[in-house]
Design a protein around this motif. Structure first.
Motif, PDB file in Angstrom:
ATOM      1  N   ALA A 341       4.520   3.698   1.711  1.00 54.33           N
ATOM      2  CA  ALA A 341       3.883   2.768   0.775  1.00 54.33           C
ATOM      3  C   ALA A 341       4.496   1.377   0.892  1.00 54.33           C
ATOM      4  O   ALA A 341       3.779   0.368   0.922  1.00 54.33           O
ATOM      5  CB  ALA A 341       4.003   3.289  -0.656  1.00 54.33           C
ATOM      6  N   ALA A 342       5.811   1.314   0.968  1.00 55.09           N
ATOM      7  CA  ALA A 342       6.488   0.024   1.081  1.00 55.09           C
ATOM      8  C   ALA A 342       6.127  -0.666   2.399  1.00 55.09           C
ATOM      9  O   ALA A 342       5.828  -1.871   2.426  1.00 55.09           O
ATOM     10  CB  ALA A 342       7.997   0.214   0.973  1.00 55.09           C
ATOM     11  N   ALA A 343       6.136   0.103   3.472  1.00 58.77           N
ATOM     12  CA  ALA A 343       5.786  -0.477   4.772  1.00 58.77           C
ATOM     13  C   ALA A 343       4.339  -0.970   4.776  1.00 58.77           C
ATOM     14  O   ALA A 343       4.032  -2.041   5.302  1.00 58.77           O
ATOM     15  CB  ALA A 343       6.010   0.551   5.871  1.00 58.77           C
ATOM     16  N   GLY A 344       3.441  -0.184   4.165  1.00 52.93           N
ATOM     17  CA  GLY A 344       2.041  -0.550   4.129  1.00 52.93           C
ATOM     18  C   GLY A 344       1.773  -1.835   3.376  1.00 52.93           C
ATOM     19  O   GLY A 344       0.798  -2.545   3.666  1.00 52.93           O
ATOM     20  N   MET A 345       2.627  -2.153   2.417  1.00 53.79           N
ATOM     21  CA  MET A 345       2.480  -3.386   1.641  1.00 53.79           C
ATOM     22  C   MET A 345       3.359  -4.514   2.180  1.00 53.79           C
ATOM     23  O   MET A 345       3.452  -5.582   1.566  1.00 53.79           O
ATOM     24  CB  MET A 345       2.826  -3.125   0.166  1.00 53.79           C
ATOM     25  CG  MET A 345       1.845  -2.207  -0.529  1.00 53.79           C
ATOM     26  SD  MET A 345       0.200  -2.963  -0.654  1.00 53.79           S
ATOM     27  CE  MET A 345      -0.734  -1.594  -1.355  1.00 53.79           C
ATOM     28  N   GLY A 346       4.027  -4.259   3.299  1.00 50.09           N
ATOM     29  CA  GLY A 346       4.831  -5.310   3.918  1.00 50.09           C
ATOM     30  C   GLY A 346       6.180  -5.538   3.278  1.00 50.09           C
ATOM     31  O   GLY A 346       6.772  -6.619   3.453  1.00 50.09           O
ATOM     32  N   VAL A 347       6.684  -4.542   2.561  1.00 48.21           N
ATOM     33  CA  VAL A 347       8.006  -4.709   1.930  1.00 48.21           C
ATOM     34  C   VAL A 347       8.952  -3.577   2.346  1.00 48.21           C
ATOM     35  O   VAL A 347       9.899  -3.261   1.637  1.00 48.21           O
ATOM     36  CB  VAL A 347       7.893  -4.782   0.387  1.00 48.21           C
ATOM     37  CG1 VAL A 347       7.122  -6.013  -0.031  1.00 48.21           C
ATOM     38  CG2 VAL A 347       7.247  -3.524  -0.178  1.00 48.21           C
ATOM     39  N   GLY A 348       8.688  -2.986   3.503  1.00 45.73           N
ATOM     40  CA  GLY A 348       9.508  -1.865   3.962  1.00 45.73           C
ATOM     41  C   GLY A 348      10.956  -2.215   4.174  1.00 45.73           C
ATOM     42  O   GLY A 348      11.829  -1.333   4.091  1.00 45.73           O
ATOM     43  N   ASP A 349      11.256  -3.492   4.428  1.00 48.79           N
ATOM     44  CA  ASP A 349      12.651  -3.922   4.597  1.00 48.79           C
ATOM     45  C   ASP A 349      13.287  -4.316   3.271  1.00 48.79           C
ATOM     46  O   ASP A 349      14.483  -4.630   3.238  1.00 48.79           O
ATOM     47  CB  ASP A 349      12.724  -5.115   5.559  1.00 48.79           C
ATOM     48  CG  ASP A 349      12.351  -4.739   6.980  1.00 48.79           C
ATOM     49  OD1 ASP A 349      12.532  -3.562   7.348  1.00 48.79           O
ATOM     50  OD2 ASP A 349      11.859  -5.624   7.718  1.00 48.79           O
ATOM     51  N   VAL A 410       1.899   4.805  -7.560  1.00 44.63           N
ATOM     52  CA  VAL A 410       2.451   3.766  -8.440  1.00 44.63           C
ATOM     53  C   VAL A 410       3.396   2.857  -7.658  1.00 44.63           C
ATOM     54  O   VAL A 410       3.395   1.631  -7.849  1.00 44.63           O
ATOM     55  CB  VAL A 410       3.164   4.417  -9.642  1.00 44.63           C
ATOM     56  CG1 VAL A 410       3.903   3.365 -10.473  1.00 44.63           C
ATOM     57  CG2 VAL A 410       2.162   5.162 -10.514  1.00 44.63           C
ATOM     58  N   VAL A 411       4.189   3.440  -6.778  1.00 44.73           N
ATOM     59  CA  VAL A 411       5.078   2.639  -5.943  1.00 44.73           C
ATOM     60  C   VAL A 411       4.271   1.657  -5.096  1.00 44.73           C
ATOM     61  O   VAL A 411       4.643   0.485  -4.938  1.00 44.73           O
ATOM     62  CB  VAL A 411       5.956   3.546  -5.054  1.00 44.73           C
ATOM     63  CG1 VAL A 411       6.652   2.729  -3.957  1.00 44.73           C
ATOM     64  CG2 VAL A 411       6.997   4.270  -5.896  1.00 44.73           C
ATOM     65  N   ALA A 412       3.168   2.113  -4.539  1.00 46.14           N
ATOM     66  CA  ALA A 412       2.337   1.232  -3.718  1.00 46.14           C
ATOM     67  C   ALA A 412       1.845   0.034  -4.527  1.00 46.14           C
ATOM     68  O   ALA A 412       1.848  -1.113  -4.049  1.00 46.14           O
ATOM     69  CB  ALA A 412       1.161   2.014  -3.147  1.00 46.14           C
ATOM     70  N   GLN A 413       1.418   0.294  -5.775  1.00 47.22           N
ATOM     71  CA  GLN A 413       0.982  -0.805  -6.639  1.00 47.22           C
ATOM     72  C   GLN A 413       2.143  -1.769  -6.929  1.00 47.22           C
ATOM     73  O   GLN A 413       1.964  -2.993  -6.926  1.00 47.22           O
ATOM     74  CB  GLN A 413       0.432  -0.241  -7.943  1.00 47.22           C
ATOM     75  CG  GLN A 413      -0.814   0.616  -7.785  1.00 47.22           C
ATOM     76  CD  GLN A 413      -1.120   1.408  -9.045  1.00 47.22           C
ATOM     77  OE1 GLN A 413      -0.980   0.891 -10.150  1.00 47.22           O
ATOM     78  NE2 GLN A 413      -1.524   2.654  -8.893  1.00 47.22           N
TER      79      GLN A 413
END
Length: 444
Positions: A341-349, A410-413
């Motif tokens: 989810a984080a990677a998909g939204m561009g915040v995986g790092d 919810v994390v993705a949101q």
């Protein structure tokens, strides 16, 4: 539960309850990690009740809960086997002027579960157990200094540890000088410390693992150093106990400490902790020797029958139902989902999940990849709005796959909002109040 597109969560009853808490209880909670300063401003729910992996606040909101009871409720709230064991004892009396047969049964059960230990003594909280271990090590070795792992966050409320934190007010400097620190995973630095304080260090105390696994050979190397320099090796298994294996980290990694301390998951929310270890050392706190007596542990409520019954039920459940494996399976599903989810939204790092699958934590990093309390605040706000109460991602076995999947949604949101804040290089507009604060800090 707040709806998926909910933008704000309002907790009027919780706010009033928090005011009442602060009026009567210093800090507004009985554990600093539960304080409302650990949550976004005006978004610190006060809990009404819990069942399984869910809790309800006094405003009527339901949450999927992680880190239950600061990792203590690993089977979920009001677990039937535990509650039934407790209920059987309640009508039989809870405390007597002499030991009850439940103490015998609980000790036998514990030593069968943790076979690397030869004797055990029960208490009510982790600090009493770790401080007793330190006192015993000092008595056995005749040495004054305690060597703590400086990379681990908490060992005790007592002076020998609290004096090393930013909240050291009230601890004499002379006490602070007797505690020294060594870095986790660095045998050479630990040996240098033991050489510098030759014949002064009574014990090495550490969590055998936390959000990082021990480097290959590290725990074995510590065992060898403790033997070579004549100090006591103490494993704080408050967290690793049961979550790593039924016998704790020592059971998983095969390195036997002289003393170890257990708590948290041991009672599934009921107050029970344990100091365990080699008979040769533990007997110093007993009556069957001719030497000087050690005041090891003496607690009025340490043998409370229903708490010991809870502990026995927990151990039986872990063994018979393979709970440790369940925790790892659930944690792996959650970690994978959050990372995707984080990677998909561009915040995986920037939203980083760490730790063993049964004991996951997360870090919130800013645009410079530095830990940020502001971004943690933003993230927690969005999780709460989605019905997820998660100061960590530590799982309980009561979670279902649907709970994990809902959490990931919810994390993705939350990650979508996180990305907006990163793009703006300023999370302030999304905080709606002061940032959450570190537990250990010098000023309020």
């Amino acid at each position: 539960m707040p709806t998926e597109d909910s933008q704000e969560l309002h907790l009027p009853r919780s706010r009033k309850a928090n005011e009442r808490l602060h009026a009567m209880i210093p800090g507004g909670a009985h554990t600093y990690a539960k304080g409302d300063d650990q949550y976004p401003e005006n978004l610190a729910p006060v809990i009404s009740h819990g069942r399984g992996a869910h809790v309800w606040d006094v405003d009527g909101n339901r949450y999927i809960e992680y880190g239950s009871g600061l990792r203590s409720v690993s089977l979920g709230h009001a677990h039937p086997r535990v509650i039934e064991a407790v209920r059987r004892e309640l009508d039989r009396g809870s405390n007597f002027v002499r030991p009850s047969i439940v103490e015998v049964e609980a000790a036998e059960r514990f030593l069968a579960t943790v076979p690397t230990a030869e004797m055990v003594k029960f208490a009510k909280n982790g600090s009493d157990a770790t401080t007793a271990a330190v006192r015993l090590a000092r008595a056995v070795t005749g040495r004054p200094r305690v060597a703590i792992c400086g990379d681990h966050p908490f060992f005790s409320v007592d002076d020998w540890f609290i004096g090393t934190t930013p909240m050291s007010a009230g601890v004499p400097a002379a006490t602070n000088e007797l505690t020294v620190a060594f870095p986790y995973g660095d045998l050479a630095a630990t040996e240098e410390l033991l050489t510098r304080y030759q014949d002064e260090v009574a014990c090495l105390i550490l969590e055998p693992a936390t959000h990082t696994e021990p480097p290959p050979g590290y725990l074995t190397g510590l065992r060898e150093l403790a033997d070579r320099y004549g100090c006591v090796l103490i494993f704080d298994e408050m967290i690793t106990g049961f979550r790593w294996s039924e016998a704790g980290a020592q059971g998983l990694y095969g390195v036997v400490p002289d003393l170890s301390t257990f708590g948290k998951a041991l009672g599934n929310g009921f107050a029970v902790s344990a100091l365990a270890g080699r008979r040769e050392l533990m007997e110093w706190g007993g009556l069957r020797h001719s030497g000087e007596r050690v005041f090891l542990l003496s607690t009025t409520h340490g043998a409370e029958t229903h708490s010991l019954a809870a502990a026995m039920a927990v151990q039986t459940t872990y063994v018979e139902e393979g709970v440790t494996t369940q925790l790892h399976t659930l944690g792996e599903r959650l970690a994978a989902g959050v990372r995707d989810a984080a990677a998909g939204m561009g915040v995986g790092d920037h939203i980083v999940v760490r730790g063993r699958a049964s004991n996951l934590v997360f870090a919130t990093l800013d645009e410079n990849l530095q830990p940020s309390q502001q971004y943690r605040t933003l993230f927690l706000r969005r999780l709460l709005a989605g019905g997820v109460l998660a100061p960590s991602f530590v799982v309980s076995s009561a979670l279902e796959e649907a709970d994990i999947d809902r959490t990931v949604d919810v994390v993705a949101q939350a990650c979508a909002v996180y990305r907006k804040a990163l793009d703006a290089a300023d999370p302030t507009p999304w905080l709606a109040g002061r940032p959450v604060k570190p537990v250990f800090r010098r000023l309020s």
